[in-house]
Write an enzyme that holds these catalytic residues in place. Structure first.
Site, PDB file in Angstrom:
ATOM      1  N   GLU A 132     -10.830 -13.892  32.781  1.00  0.00           N
ATOM      2  CA  GLU A 132     -10.855 -13.631  34.226  1.00  0.00           C
ATOM      3  C   GLU A 132     -10.745 -14.931  35.024  1.00  0.00           C
ATOM      4  OE1 GLU A 132     -12.788 -12.399  31.945  1.00  0.00           O
ATOM      5  OE2 GLU A 132     -12.866 -10.235  32.173  1.00  0.00           O
ATOM      6  N   GLN A 164      -6.561  -2.572  11.281  1.00  0.00           N
ATOM      7  CA  GLN A 164      -6.154  -1.163  11.172  1.00  0.00           C
ATOM      8  C   GLN A 164      -5.238  -0.961   9.967  1.00  0.00           C
ATOM      9  OE1 GLN A 164      -7.673   0.705  13.225  1.00  0.00           O
ATOM     10  NE2 GLN A 164      -6.713   2.696  12.994  1.00  0.00           N
ATOM     11  N   ARG A 170       0.850  -1.206   0.000  1.00  0.00           N
ATOM     12  CA  ARG A 170       0.000   0.000   0.000  1.00  0.00           C
ATOM     13  C   ARG A 170       0.880   1.249   0.000  1.00  0.00           C
ATOM     14  NH1 ARG A 170      -4.536   2.528  -1.455  1.00  0.00           N
ATOM     15  NH2 ARG A 170      -5.572   3.723   0.221  1.00  0.00           N
ATOM     16  N   GLY A 229      -7.086  -0.752   6.805  1.00  0.00           N
ATOM     17  CA  GLY A 229      -7.970   0.397   6.636  1.00  0.00           C
ATOM     18  C   GLY A 229      -9.403  -0.050   6.353  1.00  0.00           C
ATOM     19  N   GLU A 276     -14.314 -22.061  27.349  1.00  0.00           N
ATOM     20  CA  GLU A 276     -13.332 -22.896  28.067  1.00  0.00           C
ATOM     21  C   GLU A 276     -12.610 -22.088  29.149  1.00  0.00           C
ATOM     22  OE1 GLU A 276     -11.111 -25.853  25.887  1.00  0.00           O
ATOM     23  OE2 GLU A 276     -12.564 -25.764  24.259  1.00  0.00           O
TER      24      GLU A 276
HETATM   25  C1  LIG Z   1     -19.033 -19.655  20.757  1.00  0.00           C
HETATM   26  C2  LIG Z   1     -19.143 -20.413  22.031  1.00  0.00           C
HETATM   27  C3  LIG Z   1     -19.014 -21.799  22.035  1.00  0.00           C
HETATM   28  C4  LIG Z   1     -19.164 -22.519  23.216  1.00  0.00           C
HETATM   29  N1  LIG Z   1     -19.091 -23.897  23.188  1.00  0.00           N
HETATM   30  C5  LIG Z   1     -19.348 -24.588  24.332  1.00  0.00           C
HETATM   31  C6  LIG Z   1     -19.409 -26.024  24.310  1.00  0.00           C
HETATM   32  O1  LIG Z   1     -19.200 -26.664  23.265  1.00  0.00           O
HETATM   33  N2  LIG Z   1     -19.718 -26.677  25.456  1.00  0.00           N
HETATM   34  C7  LIG Z   1     -19.956 -26.024  26.635  1.00  0.00           C
HETATM   35  O2  LIG Z   1     -20.229 -26.674  27.632  1.00  0.00           O
HETATM   36  N3  LIG Z   1     -19.897 -24.657  26.684  1.00  0.00           N
HETATM   37  C8  LIG Z   1     -19.598 -23.932  25.563  1.00  0.00           C
HETATM   38  N4  LIG Z   1     -19.563 -22.556  25.602  1.00  0.00           N
HETATM   39  C9  LIG Z   1     -19.881 -21.892  26.861  1.00  0.00           C
HETATM   40  C10 LIG Z   1     -18.706 -21.190  27.493  1.00  0.00           C
HETATM   41  O3  LIG Z   1     -17.835 -22.104  28.071  1.00  0.00           O
HETATM   42  C11 LIG Z   1     -19.287 -20.166  28.472  1.00  0.00           C
HETATM   43  O4  LIG Z   1     -19.851 -19.127  27.689  1.00  0.00           O
HETATM   44  C12 LIG Z   1     -18.232 -19.618  29.422  1.00  0.00           C
HETATM   45  O5  LIG Z   1     -17.861 -20.587  30.352  1.00  0.00           O
HETATM   46  C13 LIG Z   1     -18.743 -18.367  30.149  1.00  0.00           C
HETATM   47  O6  LIG Z   1     -19.971 -18.640  30.748  1.00  0.00           O
HETATM   48  P1  LIG Z   1     -21.182 -17.620  30.539  1.00  0.00           P
HETATM   49  O7  LIG Z   1     -21.347 -17.370  29.093  1.00  0.00           O
HETATM   50  O8  LIG Z   1     -22.337 -18.132  31.297  1.00  0.00           O
HETATM   51  O9  LIG Z   1     -20.667 -16.270  31.164  1.00  0.00           O
HETATM   52  P2  LIG Z   1     -20.645 -15.909  32.733  1.00  0.00           P
HETATM   53  O10 LIG Z   1     -20.240 -17.083  33.539  1.00  0.00           O
HETATM   54  O11 LIG Z   1     -21.905 -15.223  33.058  1.00  0.00           O
HETATM   55  O12 LIG Z   1     -19.447 -14.862  32.753  1.00  0.00           O
HETATM   56  C14 LIG Z   1     -19.583 -13.570  32.133  1.00  0.00           C
HETATM   57  C15 LIG Z   1     -18.285 -12.831  32.277  1.00  0.00           C
HETATM   58  O13 LIG Z   1     -18.009 -12.627  33.640  1.00  0.00           O
HETATM   59  C16 LIG Z   1     -16.614 -12.501  33.810  1.00  0.00           C
HETATM   60  N5  LIG Z   1     -16.194 -13.388  34.912  1.00  0.00           N
HETATM   61  C17 LIG Z   1     -16.378 -14.721  35.009  1.00  0.00           C
HETATM   62  N6  LIG Z   1     -15.887 -15.171  36.189  1.00  0.00           N
HETATM   63  C18 LIG Z   1     -15.396 -14.097  36.835  1.00  0.00           C
HETATM   64  C19 LIG Z   1     -14.775 -13.887  38.104  1.00  0.00           C
HETATM   65  N7  LIG Z   1     -14.578 -14.912  38.935  1.00  0.00           N
HETATM   66  N8  LIG Z   1     -14.397 -12.633  38.452  1.00  0.00           N
HETATM   67  C20 LIG Z   1     -14.625 -11.583  37.616  1.00  0.00           C
HETATM   68  N9  LIG Z   1     -15.208 -11.712  36.404  1.00  0.00           N
HETATM   69  C21 LIG Z   1     -15.592 -12.946  36.018  1.00  0.00           C
HETATM   70  C22 LIG Z   1     -15.945 -12.892  32.493  1.00  0.00           C
HETATM   71  O14 LIG Z   1     -15.556 -11.730  31.797  1.00  0.00           O
HETATM   72  C23 LIG Z   1     -17.070 -13.573  31.740  1.00  0.00           C
HETATM   73  O15 LIG Z   1     -16.934 -13.447  30.328  1.00  0.00           O
HETATM   74  C24 LIG Z   1     -19.389 -21.834  24.426  1.00  0.00           C
HETATM   75  C25 LIG Z   1     -19.485 -20.436  24.418  1.00  0.00           C
HETATM   76  C26 LIG Z   1     -19.376 -19.732  23.256  1.00  0.00           C
HETATM   77  C27 LIG Z   1     -19.494 -18.226  23.290  1.00  0.00           C
END
Ligand SMILES: Cc1cc2nc3c(=O)[nH]c(=O)nc-3n(C[C@H](O)[C@H](O)[C@H](O)COP(=O)(O)OP(=O)(O)OC[C@H]3O[C@@H](n4cnc5c(N)ncnc54)[C@H](O)[C@@H]3O)c2cc1C
Length: 393
Positions: free
Chosen positions: A373, A342, A274, A345, A369
């Site tokens: 946090e 970025q 670029r 662009g 997984e």
């Molecule tokens: C695309 C995708 C694929 C997935 N695939 C699977 C699957 O195949 N099998 C399966 O079982 N699950 C799966 N999951 C689920 C995934 O493991 C959960 O979304 C994850 O464990 C977070 O749980 P939650 O979404 O309920 O968020 P919550 O538990 O509500 O957490 C929300 C946010 O709180 C914050 N947080 C969490 N703990 C703490 C702490 N102790 N202190 C401060 N902040 C904290 C983090 O920023 C977190 O993102 C998938 C999720 C996504 C988005």
């Protein structure tokens, strides 16, 4: 496309890993489509079939007798596979990863009969696996799980919900974690293999996400599962889930690394072609700072990832190292990909552009997984425990 392979000489890898990485690179270039069809269900099924036919899914399971590439799971091979697949296609990485995550508990705790029935088909790409741990009220807080499995004669009856289940809707079987109540909290869970066609298991909702792949909420209503489908001893479900995640968390780091490497390669192409203000974008020192940070971030994530994988393959417990690798690699990849957008662009945010795709694909890796946090808490707990242990506190 730029592809630095110098890291393959790092001491964490054995000669067969280097050969694997090179063979896979050639296969990906020849066999993976540049873009996948809108219908991710059929795209994923086709990818599983292809990966199975080519022999790559043998690395997703452990046990030569069950179609695996080796007796013990080769964590470094899994990482190399995920990194390479992710660099070429996020969906191919997803298809491979879920075969491993969805069958990992069977590799670790299955009976010979369970391994024969499920692992051989997973390794051949003939059965699609899924891992069902999360629930609407139990994501990060796994011990808050509500889905219940009640013993009745030679069966268990499952009632409750699972959500965010990758491969939900296309899986042939689900490894489901449910509360069996031997003790409070995390000590009262067990794991079961539930065939998709089992009466009482339904797909309650398909969930569309920013980087589309099959994802669903499952509902269990009086779902009868023979006790022979239980994995390991009752009450050990939490431990089984964590042991499975100890392998696959490190491989999430590897996938993030693959995305980040692709983003750097894309950024280099654009920066060196670029023209603006009578020179190339790459001639500006501000751009060079970006490229330096991207390259350094990638190497630091790679070192942590392959350290964790190597340690696990040596038989060490890697809870701390896997958490560090996952946190560092996913957070770094987010920054590297953002920098690549970025550099590109306006073109960087055009739907379907490789860096736009990477921008969407990386996001969920910082959440699933174990969110960043959660990894921070694990690392801090392990560090404090080591300090207290050494100081005799
Ligand atoms: C695309 C995708 C694929 C997935 N695939 C699977 C699957 O195949 N099998 C399966 O079982 N699950 C799966 N999951 C689920 C995934 O493991 C959960 O979304 C994850 O464990 C977070 O749980 P939650 O979404 O309920 O968020 P919550 O538990 O509500 O957490 C929300 C946010 O709180 C914050 N947080 C969490 N703990 C703490 C702490 N102790 N202190 C401060 N902040 C904290 C983090 O920023 C977190 O993102 C998938 C999720 C996504 C988005």
């Amino acid at each position: 496309m730029y592809h630095d392979q110098s890291w393959l000489e790092w001491p964490f890898l054995a000669p067969h890993h280097r050969a694997l990485a090179r063979d896979l690179e050639g296969w990906c270039a020849a066999h993976l489509p540049k873009a996948h069809p809108q219908d991710t269900d059929s795209a994923c099924k086709e990818l599983v079939r292809k990966l199975g036919a080519a022999g790559w899914l043998r690395y997703a399971v452990g046990g030569l007798a069950w179609g695996g590439a080796s007796d013990a799971i080769d964590t470094r091979a899994i990482c190399l596979l995920r990194e390479t697949l992710a660099r070429h296609s996020g969906l191919a990485d997803f298809a491979f990863a879920m075969q491993g995550l969805g069958s990992g508990a069977i590799t670790l705790h299955g009976t010979p009969a369970q391994k024969k029935q499920y692992l051989t088909r997973v390794a051949a790409g003939e059965a699609i696996a899924a891992f069902a741990l999360s629930e609407p009220n139990s994501g990060s807080d796994v011990a808050a799980m509500q889905c219940a499995a009640r013993a009745e004669g030679d069966d268990y009856i499952l009632d409750g919900e699972k959500t965010w289940i990758s491969n939900g809707g296309i899986a042939d079987f689900y490894v489901v974690f449910a509360r069996t109540g031997e003790a409070h909290g995390s000590r009262g869970l067990s794991a079961f293999i539930v065939d998709a066609a089992t009466p009482g298991l339904e797909i309650a909702e398909r969930i569309p996400v920013i980087a589309p792949h099959p994802l669903a909420r499952l509902r269990f209503t009086g779902c009868r599962v023979p006790a022979a489908q239980r994995l390991g001893e009752p009450g050990l479900g939490f431990r089984i889930a964590m042991q499975t995640l100890d392998i696959f968390r490190t491989s999430v780091a590897a996938a993030a690394l693959g995305f980040a490497r692709r983003a750097l390669a894309e950024a280099l192409v654009r920066a060196t072609t670029r023209r603006m203000f009578d020179q190339l974008l790459s001639d500006f020192q501000i751009t060079q700072v970006k490229l330096a940070n991207m390259a350094t971030g990638i190497d630091s994530a790679a070192l942590l990832t392959y350290r964790a994988a190597w340690l696990r393959d040596q038989g060490h417990k890697v809870t701390r190292e896997a958490a560090m690798a996952k946190m560092q690699a996913t957070e770094t990849a987010q920054q590297v990909i953002d920098a690549a957008v970025q550099v590109w662009g306006g073109l960087g945010v055009v739907s379907g552009h490789p860096v736009e795709r990477l921008y969407r694909e990386i996001r969920a890796l910082r959440i699933y997984e174990g969110a960043t946090e959660v990894q921070q808490l694990i690392i801090a707990r392990q560090t404090l425990d080591a300090f207290r242990g050494e100081a005799g506190r």
